[in-house]
Design a protein around this motif. Structure first.
Motif, PDB file in Angstrom:
ATOM      1  N   ILE A 119      33.128  34.652  34.528  1.00 26.92           N
ATOM      2  CA  ILE A 119      33.014  35.194  35.889  1.00 26.92           C
ATOM      3  C   ILE A 119      31.547  35.407  36.241  1.00 26.92           C
ATOM      4  CG2 ILE A 119      33.692  37.084  37.410  1.00 26.92           C
ATOM      5  CD1 ILE A 119      36.020  37.634  35.483  1.00 26.92           C
ATOM      6  N   ILE A 120      30.805  36.001  35.316  1.00 23.19           N
ATOM      7  CA  ILE A 120      29.382  36.269  35.564  1.00 23.19           C
ATOM      8  C   ILE A 120      28.606  34.970  35.739  1.00 23.19           C
ATOM      9  CG2 ILE A 120      27.286  37.240  34.550  1.00 23.19           C
ATOM     10  CD1 ILE A 120      29.093  39.285  33.114  1.00 23.19           C
ATOM     11  N   VAL A 121      28.869  33.986  34.871  1.00 21.17           N
ATOM     12  CA  VAL A 121      28.166  32.702  34.965  1.00 21.17           C
ATOM     13  C   VAL A 121      28.515  31.996  36.269  1.00 21.17           C
ATOM     14  CG1 VAL A 121      27.908  30.415  33.922  1.00 21.17           C
ATOM     15  CG2 VAL A 121      27.987  32.447  32.469  1.00 21.17           C
ATOM     16  N   ALA A 122      29.790  32.045  36.670  1.00 20.82           N
ATOM     17  CA  ALA A 122      30.194  31.421  37.929  1.00 20.82           C
ATOM     18  C   ALA A 122      29.494  32.078  39.121  1.00 20.82           C
ATOM     19  CB  ALA A 122      31.711  31.506  38.091  1.00 20.82           C
ATOM     20  N   LEU A 123      29.376  33.389  39.085  1.00 20.39           N
ATOM     21  CA  LEU A 123      28.677  34.098  40.169  1.00 20.39           C
ATOM     22  C   LEU A 123      27.202  33.718  40.206  1.00 20.39           C
ATOM     23  CD1 LEU A 123      30.280  37.652  39.806  1.00 20.39           C
ATOM     24  CD2 LEU A 123      30.721  35.976  41.608  1.00 20.39           C
ATOM     25  N   LEU A 124      26.594  33.582  39.035  1.00 21.59           N
ATOM     26  CA  LEU A 124      25.180  33.181  38.987  1.00 21.59           C
ATOM     27  C   LEU A 124      24.988  31.766  39.502  1.00 21.59           C
ATOM     28  CD1 LEU A 124      24.170  34.690  35.515  1.00 21.59           C
ATOM     29  CD2 LEU A 124      23.524  35.536  37.764  1.00 21.59           C
ATOM     30  N   LEU A 125      25.865  30.853  39.080  1.00 17.45           N
ATOM     31  CA  LEU A 125      25.759  29.465  39.537  1.00 17.45           C
ATOM     32  C   LEU A 125      26.003  29.363  41.039  1.00 17.45           C
ATOM     33  CD1 LEU A 125      27.596  27.518  36.681  1.00 17.45           C
ATOM     34  CD2 LEU A 125      25.163  27.436  37.231  1.00 17.45           C
ATOM     35  N   ASN A 126      26.855  30.227  41.565  1.00 18.04           N
ATOM     36  CA  ASN A 126      27.143  30.202  42.996  1.00 18.04           C
ATOM     37  C   ASN A 126      25.932  30.586  43.828  1.00 18.04           C
ATOM     38  OD1 ASN A 126      29.238  29.953  45.114  1.00 18.04           O
ATOM     39  ND2 ASN A 126      28.837  32.127  45.436  1.00 18.04           N
ATOM     40  N   GLU A 127      24.991  31.297  43.198  1.00 20.17           N
ATOM     41  CA  GLU A 127      23.789  31.714  43.912  1.00 20.17           C
ATOM     42  C   GLU A 127      22.688  30.660  43.857  1.00 20.17           C
ATOM     43  OE1 GLU A 127      23.457  34.520  45.717  1.00 20.17           O
ATOM     44  OE2 GLU A 127      25.584  34.850  45.303  1.00 20.17           O
ATOM     45  N   ILE A 157      26.441  23.479  30.185  1.00 19.43           N
ATOM     46  CA  ILE A 157      27.296  24.536  29.646  1.00 19.43           C
ATOM     47  C   ILE A 157      28.747  24.074  29.491  1.00 19.43           C
ATOM     48  CG2 ILE A 157      25.812  26.361  30.546  1.00 19.43           C
ATOM     49  CD1 ILE A 157      27.781  26.803  32.782  1.00 19.43           C
ATOM     50  N   TYR A 158      29.129  22.962  30.116  1.00 19.82           N
ATOM     51  CA  TYR A 158      30.469  22.414  29.914  1.00 19.82           C
ATOM     52  C   TYR A 158      30.584  21.657  28.597  1.00 19.82           C
ATOM     53  CZ  TYR A 158      31.586  23.150  34.897  1.00 19.82           C
ATOM     54  OH  TYR A 158      31.823  23.691  36.130  1.00 19.82           O
ATOM     55  N   ILE A 159      29.513  20.980  28.197  1.00 18.89           N
ATOM     56  CA  ILE A 159      29.557  20.052  27.063  1.00 18.89           C
ATOM     57  C   ILE A 159      30.119  20.680  25.784  1.00 18.89           C
ATOM     58  CG2 ILE A 159      28.071  18.766  25.458  1.00 18.89           C
ATOM     59  CD1 ILE A 159      26.426  17.874  27.850  1.00 18.89           C
ATOM     60  N   PRO A 160      29.719  21.896  25.389  1.00 13.12           N
ATOM     61  CA  PRO A 160      30.239  22.436  24.119  1.00 13.12           C
ATOM     62  C   PRO A 160      31.755  22.520  24.044  1.00 13.12           C
ATOM     63  CG  PRO A 160      28.357  23.718  24.862  1.00 13.12           C
ATOM     64  CD  PRO A 160      28.699  22.787  25.974  1.00 13.12           C
ATOM     65  N   HIS A 161      32.438  22.607  25.191  1.00 13.01           N
ATOM     66  CA  HIS A 161      33.900  22.683  25.175  1.00 13.01           C
ATOM     67  C   HIS A 161      34.518  21.461  24.506  1.00 13.01           C
ATOM     68  CE1 HIS A 161      38.034  23.228  26.572  1.00 13.01           C
ATOM     69  NE2 HIS A 161      37.989  21.979  27.027  1.00 13.01           N
ATOM     70  N   PHE A 162      33.857  20.324  24.614  1.00  7.98           N
ATOM     71  CA  PHE A 162      34.419  19.083  24.104  1.00  7.98           C
ATOM     72  C   PHE A 162      34.109  18.857  22.625  1.00  7.98           C
ATOM     73  CE2 PHE A 162      33.782  18.585  28.668  1.00  7.98           C
ATOM     74  CZ  PHE A 162      35.058  18.209  29.056  1.00  7.98           C
ATOM     75  N   PHE A 163      33.336  19.738  22.025  1.00  9.15           N
ATOM     76  CA  PHE A 163      33.109  19.663  20.586  1.00  9.15           C
ATOM     77  C   PHE A 163      34.318  20.257  19.857  1.00  9.15           C
ATOM     78  CE2 PHE A 163      28.225  20.184  21.175  1.00  9.15           C
ATOM     79  CZ  PHE A 163      28.169  18.902  21.699  1.00  9.15           C
ATOM     80  N   SER A 164      34.742  19.618  18.786  1.00  7.99           N
ATOM     81  CA  SER A 164      35.821  20.197  17.984  1.00  7.99           C
ATOM     82  C   SER A 164      35.277  21.392  17.206  1.00  7.99           C
ATOM     83  CB  SER A 164      36.380  19.158  17.010  1.00  7.99           C
ATOM     84  OG  SER A 164      35.451  18.903  15.971  1.00  7.99           O
ATOM     85  N   TRP A 165      36.198  22.256  16.767  1.00 11.75           N
ATOM     86  CA  TRP A 165      35.768  23.414  15.996  1.00 11.75           C
ATOM     87  C   TRP A 165      35.158  23.004  14.666  1.00 11.75           C
ATOM     88  CZ3 TRP A 165      34.464  27.719  17.859  1.00 11.75           C
ATOM     89  CH2 TRP A 165      35.123  28.287  18.949  1.00 11.75           C
ATOM     90  N   VAL A 166      35.551  21.871  14.156  1.00 13.17           N
ATOM     91  CA  VAL A 166      34.940  21.379  12.915  1.00 13.17           C
ATOM     92  C   VAL A 166      33.452  21.132  13.129  1.00 13.17           C
ATOM     93  CG1 VAL A 166      34.936  19.513  11.222  1.00 13.17           C
ATOM     94  CG2 VAL A 166      37.101  20.356  12.124  1.00 13.17           C
ATOM     95  N   VAL A 167      33.116  20.524  14.263  1.00 12.69           N
ATOM     96  CA  VAL A 167      31.713  20.259  14.589  1.00 12.69           C
ATOM     97  C   VAL A 167      30.960  21.562  14.810  1.00 12.69           C
ATOM     98  CG1 VAL A 167      30.150  19.199  16.263  1.00 12.69           C
ATOM     99  CG2 VAL A 167      32.219  17.985  15.542  1.00 12.69           C
ATOM    100  N   TRP A 195      33.202  26.180  30.229  1.00 15.20           N
ATOM    101  CA  TRP A 195      34.465  25.603  30.673  1.00 15.20           C
ATOM    102  C   TRP A 195      35.278  26.621  31.472  1.00 15.20           C
ATOM    103  CZ3 TRP A 195      36.052  20.836  31.105  1.00 15.20           C
ATOM    104  CH2 TRP A 195      37.405  20.551  31.248  1.00 15.20           C
ATOM    105  N   GLY A 196      35.177  27.882  31.105  1.00 13.27           N
ATOM    106  CA  GLY A 196      35.925  28.916  31.808  1.00 13.27           C
ATOM    107  C   GLY A 196      35.443  29.168  33.223  1.00 13.27           C
ATOM    108  N   THR A 197      34.243  28.695  33.548  1.00 10.19           N
ATOM    109  CA  THR A 197      33.711  28.923  34.891  1.00 10.19           C
ATOM    110  C   THR A 197      34.340  28.013  35.941  1.00 10.19           C
ATOM    111  OG1 THR A 197      31.896  27.317  34.579  1.00 10.19           O
ATOM    112  CG2 THR A 197      31.484  29.614  33.939  1.00 10.19           C
ATOM    113  N   ILE A 198      35.028  26.946  35.525  1.00  5.75           N
ATOM    114  CA  ILE A 198      35.534  25.947  36.475  1.00  5.75           C
ATOM    115  C   ILE A 198      36.468  26.583  37.503  1.00  5.75           C
ATOM    116  CG2 ILE A 198      36.991  23.901  36.689  1.00  5.75           C
ATOM    117  CD1 ILE A 198      35.857  22.913  34.066  1.00  5.75           C
TER     118      ILE A 198
END
Length: 285
Positions: A76-84, A98-108, A160-163
């Motif tokens: 929520i905080i990141v989305a508000l900052l990006l909105n500004e 900030i989206y890219i790390p979502h696509f990394f597996s937990w193993v990576v 990813w949660g900011t979408i």
């Protein structure tokens, strides 16, 4: 268009629900569901009576509260900052990074953490030594385990949660901001009186859904971070189900543990939804 989704939920969500029957049985694979002996609540009584239950409950709740308190507000905080941000190219660049790390597996992710924190040439420990300190064995320390788990989740999933929140912010009427400027409202006033109320319903719905997964602390991440020295603070319901269900073949007992966790999630969803409606929000149903 709905057919693939309906088939998916029937095959992988609803049909497997019949598997909870074995939590009330002494399940034997060669006898099947209908011919295994029924034992009632025996496995639940065993689970609640073991000292392991209180350790698992404590560890799971602590990690769940950490995620709810420290991780849930961050998108929520990141989305508000990006909105500004008014420079569109810079905004898109930050979003992508900030989206890219979502696509990394937990193993990576866990592998990267290991390379950074290991005492045998890890960057963090090398910097500590250069600063005159002693190496810290983060990876086997029970004191650092929960901090590492939370830090990994924040780094991997915040972007990813900011979408959803950015999509909600895109629906705010710009005329409201223009009218507030005429009335002399600064950016903080606009944020408090326009932006946050506009996305409040989205925050409430996601909070309710999050409570439904309150005890889901991330099996893959935790099983990769667990070792003999931090198991006392790291063992949670998910890893325990895997340990006794798959490794020890106690299928009925592990299913009872999983069913208990699911029932807790259901109760939390119902309670939080009722509370949201009491305060005038729509809720999820």
């Amino acid at each position: 268009m709905l057919l693939p989704g309906i088939i998916y939920f029937i095959l992988f969500k609803y049909l497997p629900m019949w598997g909870v029957l074995i939590s009330f049985q002494n399940y034997q694979p060669f006898l099947g569901f209908w011919h295994s002996d029924w034992v009632g609540l025996k496995h639940f009584a065993r689970f609640f009576g073991e000292p392991t239950f209180w350790m698992l409950l404590r560890n799971t709740i602590v990690l769940a509260v950490y995620n709810l308190v420290f991780f849930f507000p961050l998108p929520i905080i990141v989305a508000l900052l990006l909105n500004e941000v008014r420079h569109e190219r810079f905004k898109r660049f930050i979003q992508t990074m900030i989206y890219i790390p979502h696509f990394f597996s937990w193993v990576v992710v866990v592998g990267m953490v290991y390379m950074l924190l290991t005492v045998e040439g890890g960057l963090v420990n090398e910097l500590i030594v250069m600063a005159g300190g002693d190496k810290i064995n983060f990876l086997i320390s029970s004191e650092w385990f929960r901090t590492l788990i939370l830090s990994e989740v924040i780094w991997k999933e915040t972007g990813w949660g900011t979408i959803i929140f950015l999509a909600a912010l895109a629906g705010v009427d710009p005329q409201l901001y223009e009218a507030s400027k005429i009335d002399g409202a600064n950016r903080w006033r606009q944020l408090w009186h326009i932006t946050l109320p506009a996305i409040r319903s989205t925050i409430v719905i996601l909070f309710i859904l999050r409570l439904g997964h309150f005890l889901d602390t991330g099996f893959e991440q935790i099983i990769l971070m667990l070792n003999a020295l931090n198991r006392g603070v790291g063992e949670v319901f998910d890893t325990y189900v895997y340990s006794v269900g798959i490794n020890q073949s106690q299928f009925s007992y592990s299913t009872a543990v999983g069913l208990f966790k699911s029932l807790v999630g259901l109760v939390l969803v119902l309670a939080s939804n009722a509370l949201a409606k009491k305060f005038g929000e729509e809720g999820i149903y």
